[in-house]
Design a protein around this motif. Structure first.
Motif, PDB file in Angstrom:
ATOM      1  N   LEU A 118       0.812  -1.216   0.000  1.00  0.00           N
ATOM      2  CA  LEU A 118       0.000   0.000   0.000  1.00  0.00           C
ATOM      3  C   LEU A 118       0.846   1.267   0.000  1.00  0.00           C
ATOM      4  O   LEU A 118       0.535   2.229  -0.721  1.00  0.00           O
ATOM      5  N   LEU A 119       1.906   1.297   0.782  1.00  0.00           N
ATOM      6  CA  LEU A 119       2.780   2.458   0.813  1.00  0.00           C
ATOM      7  C   LEU A 119       3.428   2.681  -0.558  1.00  0.00           C
ATOM      8  O   LEU A 119       3.474   3.811  -1.053  1.00  0.00           O
ATOM      9  N   SER A 120       3.869   1.614  -1.171  1.00  0.00           N
ATOM     10  CA  SER A 120       4.501   1.719  -2.491  1.00  0.00           C
ATOM     11  C   SER A 120       3.504   2.223  -3.530  1.00  0.00           C
ATOM     12  O   SER A 120       3.823   3.065  -4.368  1.00  0.00           O
ATOM     13  N   TRP A 121       2.291   1.724  -3.453  1.00  0.00           N
ATOM     14  CA  TRP A 121       1.251   2.089  -4.420  1.00  0.00           C
ATOM     15  C   TRP A 121       0.834   3.549  -4.238  1.00  0.00           C
ATOM     16  O   TRP A 121       0.737   4.307  -5.196  1.00  0.00           O
ATOM     17  N   ARG A 122       0.583   3.935  -2.967  1.00  0.00           N
ATOM     18  CA  ARG A 122       0.148   5.305  -2.682  1.00  0.00           C
ATOM     19  C   ARG A 122       1.188   6.352  -3.047  1.00  0.00           C
ATOM     20  O   ARG A 122       0.844   7.432  -3.518  1.00  0.00           O
ATOM     21  N   THR A 123       2.450   6.035  -2.839  1.00  0.00           N
ATOM     22  CA  THR A 123       3.516   7.012  -3.098  1.00  0.00           C
ATOM     23  C   THR A 123       4.026   6.953  -4.527  1.00  0.00           C
ATOM     24  O   THR A 123       4.843   7.787  -4.917  1.00  0.00           O
ATOM     25  N   GLY A 124       3.571   5.981  -5.290  1.00  0.00           N
ATOM     26  CA  GLY A 124       4.054   5.845  -6.661  1.00  0.00           C
ATOM     27  C   GLY A 124       5.534   5.485  -6.701  1.00  0.00           C
ATOM     28  O   GLY A 124       6.264   5.932  -7.589  1.00  0.00           O
ATOM     29  N   GLU A 125       5.956   4.659  -5.746  1.00  0.00           N
ATOM     30  CA  GLU A 125       7.367   4.287  -5.639  1.00  0.00           C
ATOM     31  C   GLU A 125       7.889   3.693  -6.949  1.00  0.00           C
ATOM     32  O   GLU A 125       7.259   2.856  -7.568  1.00  0.00           O
ATOM     33  N   VAL A 126       9.044   4.172  -7.350  1.00  0.00           N
ATOM     34  CA  VAL A 126       9.672   3.748  -8.600  1.00  0.00           C
ATOM     35  C   VAL A 126      11.077   3.264  -8.275  1.00  0.00           C
ATOM     36  O   VAL A 126      11.713   3.732  -7.336  1.00  0.00           O
ATOM     37  N   SER A 127      11.563   2.363  -9.078  1.00  0.00           N
ATOM     38  CA  SER A 127      12.924   1.869  -8.923  1.00  0.00           C
ATOM     39  C   SER A 127      13.916   3.032  -8.943  1.00  0.00           C
ATOM     40  O   SER A 127      13.748   3.972  -9.716  1.00  0.00           O
ATOM     41  N   PRO A 128      14.952   2.960  -8.130  1.00  0.00           N
ATOM     42  CA  PRO A 128      15.953   4.025  -8.143  1.00  0.00           C
ATOM     43  C   PRO A 128      16.849   3.995  -9.388  1.00  0.00           C
ATOM     44  O   PRO A 128      17.589   4.935  -9.642  1.00  0.00           O
ATOM     45  N   ALA A 130      17.868   4.324 -13.242  1.00  0.00           N
ATOM     46  CA  ALA A 130      17.429   5.180 -14.352  1.00  0.00           C
ATOM     47  C   ALA A 130      16.560   4.367 -15.309  1.00  0.00           C
ATOM     48  O   ALA A 130      16.939   3.289 -15.734  1.00  0.00           O
ATOM     49  N   GLY A 131      15.384   4.896 -15.606  1.00  0.00           N
ATOM     50  CA  GLY A 131      14.469   4.188 -16.513  1.00  0.00           C
ATOM     51  C   GLY A 131      13.815   2.981 -15.884  1.00  0.00           C
ATOM     52  O   GLY A 131      13.245   2.148 -16.586  1.00  0.00           O
ATOM     53  N   GLY A 132      13.881   2.874 -14.554  1.00  0.00           N
ATOM     54  CA  GLY A 132      13.315   1.718 -13.861  1.00  0.00           C
ATOM     55  C   GLY A 132      11.799   1.732 -13.821  1.00  0.00           C
ATOM     56  O   GLY A 132      11.150   2.717 -14.182  1.00  0.00           O
ATOM     57  N   LEU A 133      11.252   0.634 -13.381  1.00  0.00           N
ATOM     58  CA  LEU A 133       9.797   0.427 -13.347  1.00  0.00           C
ATOM     59  C   LEU A 133       9.214   0.803 -11.981  1.00  0.00           C
ATOM     60  O   LEU A 133       9.936   0.860 -10.985  1.00  0.00           O
ATOM     61  N   PRO A 134       7.901   1.001 -11.939  1.00  0.00           N
ATOM     62  CA  PRO A 134       7.237   1.176 -10.635  1.00  0.00           C
ATOM     63  C   PRO A 134       7.444  -0.089  -9.796  1.00  0.00           C
ATOM     64  O   PRO A 134       7.506  -1.196 -10.341  1.00  0.00           O
ATOM     65  N   LEU A 135       7.526   0.070  -8.490  1.00  0.00           N
ATOM     66  CA  LEU A 135       7.795  -1.079  -7.619  1.00  0.00           C
ATOM     67  C   LEU A 135       6.543  -1.767  -7.081  1.00  0.00           C
ATOM     68  O   LEU A 135       6.610  -2.904  -6.649  1.00  0.00           O
ATOM     69  N   TRP A 136       5.387  -1.061  -7.118  1.00  0.00           N
ATOM     70  CA  TRP A 136       4.204  -1.678  -6.520  1.00  0.00           C
ATOM     71  C   TRP A 136       3.790  -2.992  -7.187  1.00  0.00           C
ATOM     72  O   TRP A 136       3.299  -3.885  -6.497  1.00  0.00           O
ATOM     73  N   PRO A 137       3.979  -3.204  -8.505  1.00  0.00           N
ATOM     74  CA  PRO A 137       3.604  -4.511  -9.057  1.00  0.00           C
ATOM     75  C   PRO A 137       4.402  -5.665  -8.439  1.00  0.00           C
ATOM     76  O   PRO A 137       3.857  -6.737  -8.177  1.00  0.00           O
ATOM     77  N   ALA A 138       5.680  -5.434  -8.193  1.00  0.00           N
ATOM     78  CA  ALA A 138       6.491  -6.477  -7.560  1.00  0.00           C
ATOM     79  C   ALA A 138       6.031  -6.711  -6.126  1.00  0.00           C
ATOM     80  O   ALA A 138       5.994  -7.852  -5.649  1.00  0.00           O
ATOM     81  N   LYS A 139       5.655  -5.645  -5.455  1.00  0.00           N
ATOM     82  CA  LYS A 139       5.248  -5.770  -4.057  1.00  0.00           C
ATOM     83  C   LYS A 139       3.873  -6.417  -3.911  1.00  0.00           C
ATOM     84  O   LYS A 139       3.629  -7.130  -2.940  1.00  0.00           O
ATOM     85  N   ILE A 140       3.003  -6.211  -4.877  1.00  0.00           N
ATOM     86  CA  ILE A 140       1.700  -6.896  -4.786  1.00  0.00           C
ATOM     87  C   ILE A 140       1.868  -8.386  -5.082  1.00  0.00           C
ATOM     88  O   ILE A 140       1.104  -9.210  -4.581  1.00  0.00           O
ATOM     89  N   LEU A 141       2.891  -8.724  -5.856  1.00  0.00           N
ATOM     90  CA  LEU A 141       3.165 -10.141  -6.095  1.00  0.00           C
ATOM     91  C   LEU A 141       3.539 -10.857  -4.800  1.00  0.00           C
ATOM     92  O   LEU A 141       3.176 -12.017  -4.605  1.00  0.00           O
ATOM     93  N   VAL A 142       4.251 -10.171  -3.914  1.00  0.00           N
ATOM     94  CA  VAL A 142       4.584 -10.752  -2.609  1.00  0.00           C
ATOM     95  C   VAL A 142       3.294 -11.040  -1.843  1.00  0.00           C
ATOM     96  O   VAL A 142       3.100 -12.132  -1.301  1.00  0.00           O
ATOM     97  N   LEU A 143       2.386 -10.073  -1.823  1.00  0.00           N
ATOM     98  CA  LEU A 143       1.103 -10.243  -1.131  1.00  0.00           C
ATOM     99  C   LEU A 143       0.288 -11.381  -1.755  1.00  0.00           C
ATOM    100  O   LEU A 143      -0.222 -12.252  -1.045  1.00  0.00           O
ATOM    101  N   LEU A 144       0.183 -11.398  -3.068  1.00  0.00           N
ATOM    102  CA  LEU A 144      -0.589 -12.448  -3.741  1.00  0.00           C
ATOM    103  C   LEU A 144       0.030 -13.823  -3.538  1.00  0.00           C
ATOM    104  O   LEU A 144      -0.665 -14.797  -3.250  1.00  0.00           O
ATOM    105  N   GLY A 145       1.344 -13.901  -3.716  1.00  0.00           N
ATOM    106  CA  GLY A 145       2.024 -15.187  -3.585  1.00  0.00           C
ATOM    107  C   GLY A 145       1.866 -15.785  -2.198  1.00  0.00           C
ATOM    108  O   GLY A 145       1.544 -16.975  -2.061  1.00  0.00           O
ATOM    109  N   PHE A 146       2.077 -14.973  -1.168  1.00  0.00           N
ATOM    110  CA  PHE A 146       1.949 -15.505   0.192  1.00  0.00           C
ATOM    111  C   PHE A 146       0.488 -15.742   0.577  1.00  0.00           C
ATOM    112  O   PHE A 146       0.205 -16.638   1.367  1.00  0.00           O
TER     113      PHE A 146
END
Length: 185
Positions: A118-128, A130-146
């Motif tokens: 949720l924090l990653s999604w709300r803040t629009g967290e992006v990879s540090p 250059a040209g990196g992707l948003p991080l929330w998709p990877a973080k929701i995978l952790v939630l879904l997987g577990f």
């Protein structure tokens, strides 16, 4: 017990369907990897986004496939020891292991993954990078997987208890052959 077994079968079917779809992500990762290598060598073009996409896809396969691996009884075990035990003893070991270790472990990860995502999604967290992707998709995978692993752990616990109580014939718990044998029902 019949209602719990029906729910367990529903969880089994859902996790199997998701894992079979997730397995196709390996193909996508290979295509992206090959395309990135070709564009880098042939055209001197590269992007951190392509590298991160490969990592996301690998993570998705691993996280979304763990529950199916549990269902198929393919998780790593000490086969040298467990293969020498009676099926009933292995069943009790699974019940204790699922109830005391797997389910609490998965539950802790689900609980901690919610604010992590949720924090990653709300803040629009992006990879540090250059040209990196948003991080929330990877973080929701952790939630879904577990979450899927937790549901499958409960499903396996219900089926193992049903076998031990005689409400489900041995071998019909979906585990198939001996641990690590690759044989499935």
């Amino acid at each position: 017990m019949a209602f719990a077994l029906r729910l367990a079968r529903l969880v089994d079917a859902l996790n199997e369907r998701i894992a079979r779809l997730a397995a196709w992500l390996v193909v996508a990762a290979v295509v992206i990897s090959a395309g990135n290598a070709i564009s880098r060598k042939a055209f001197s073009l590269s992007s951190n986004a392509w590298l991160e996409a490969q990592w996301y896809l690998f993570g998705a396969v691993f996280l979304l496939g763990a529950s199916w691996t549990l269902k198929r009884n393919e998780h790593v075990r000490i086969d040298v020891v467990s293969s020498r035990l009676a099926p009933r003893t292995r069943g009790w070991i699974d019940v204790v292991g699922h109830a005391l270790f797997l389910i609490p472990f998965a539950l802790v990860h689900v609980i901690t993954a919610v604010p992590f995502f949720l924090l990653s999604w709300r803040t629009g967290e992006v990879s540090p990078n250059a040209g990196g992707l948003p991080l929330w998709p990877a973080k929701i995978l952790v939630l879904l997987g577990f979450s899927m692993l937790l549901a499958q752990g409960i499903s396996e616990l219900v089926k193992k208890i049903a076998v031990l109580r005689g409400a489900l014939p041995e071998g019909e718990d979906g585990a198939g052959g001996a641990p690590g044998s690759g044989l499935t029902a």
